[in-house]
Design an enzyme around this catalytic site. Sequence first.
Site, PDB file in Angstrom:
ATOM      1  N   LYS A  81       0.818  -1.112   0.237  1.00 19.85           N
ATOM      2  CA  LYS A  81      -0.057   0.037   0.103  1.00 19.85           C
ATOM      3  C   LYS A  81       0.801   1.470  -0.031  1.00 19.85           C
ATOM      4  O   LYS A  81       0.463   2.269  -0.534  1.00 19.85           O
ATOM      5  CB  LYS A  81      -0.967  -0.031   1.043  1.00 19.85           C
ATOM      6  CG  LYS A  81      -1.927  -1.126   1.089  1.00 19.85           C
ATOM      7  CD  LYS A  81      -2.949  -0.968   2.311  1.00 19.85           C
ATOM      8  CE  LYS A  81      -4.004  -1.950   2.222  1.00 19.85           C
ATOM      9  NZ  LYS A  81      -5.090  -2.032   3.206  1.00 19.85           N
ATOM     10  N   ASP A 117     -10.475   2.174   2.072  1.00 15.33           N
ATOM     11  CA  ASP A 117     -10.773   1.647   3.487  1.00 15.33           C
ATOM     12  C   ASP A 117     -11.499   2.701   4.246  1.00 15.33           C
ATOM     13  O   ASP A 117     -12.639   1.998   5.118  1.00 15.33           O
ATOM     14  CB  ASP A 117      -9.411   1.528   4.260  1.00 15.33           C
ATOM     15  CG  ASP A 117      -8.531   0.288   3.518  1.00 15.33           C
ATOM     16  OD1 ASP A 117      -9.201  -0.603   3.157  1.00 15.33           O
ATOM     17  OD2 ASP A 117      -7.268   0.417   3.853  1.00 15.33           O
TER      18      ASP A 117
END
Length: 297
Positions: A81, A117
């Site tokens: 990420k 997220d």
Amino acid sequence: MANFFTLAELQTMRKTSAVLSVFGDPVAHSLSPQLHNPALKALGIPGEYVRIEVKEAEFTAALKRIHELGLYGTNVTIPHKFTALRTVDIVSEQAQRLGAVNTIIFRNGQSIGRNSDGPGFVRAVQEGFSAAVKDLRILIIGAGGGAGRAVAVQCALENCQELVLMNRSLDKVTALQQELSAFFPANRIRVEPWTADRIAAVLGSVDLIINGTNLGMKADDPEVLAGAALESRHLAYDMVYKPLETKFLQQAKAIGCQAINGLPMLLHQGAVSFEWWFDQPAPIEAMRHGLYSALGG
């Protein structure tokens, strides 16, 4: 068609039926195909969502290769990420604030990095508790990194009523508090050490309690709340979903709290990514069925 590839295998392909993917290392455990393949089928979009095992040194080449093969984009999971944040052509403001990219979209010859997220968390809270994040006083235990940090940033972006950041290492959350202080008056965001007495002191003034740690994944893990007393009015959110019901959730449900695990966030962050790729609403029920079926639910 197999749904698992390495970069070496991608390099030998002339074409593929894959239209979406997830990069990770390891990646075989990812549940993303169980989310997105039912969504593709439900909307009649030809192609498949596949897993691609990518080493850190291969990330740039793998991203270039799936673009060449015509994929719409990819999800990105551990440990990539942060690499994705540095690699894409354009990073959304929200992903910059979260400090990580988990969704890459190809548009007009460029790669765009976003992070689903936080938005997935907001949708999960709305669905699970019939409540808006902006209206809640929120305690995040384990806010120092990973998913806990992402949720903390999203709570700030939503301008929640109060945000309490709790962590064993105070350095990480103190830095995060300073970063997020622009979103709040000084009395609406604070840092607390993760100790039994401070948990007990804080619980009376919060509505939503979030476990952002991995405690609960093992049967012999210590309690998240260290024996502190919940009240039935509390909302309990555990980002762990294996097992589906942790000790924290059992404790919460036993006294009548509303309580949910991490699966709704996983579902909704997947739906948000899907909507970014295709500019249309995701078929949530098809995705929910695929995810819960994969877990035997």
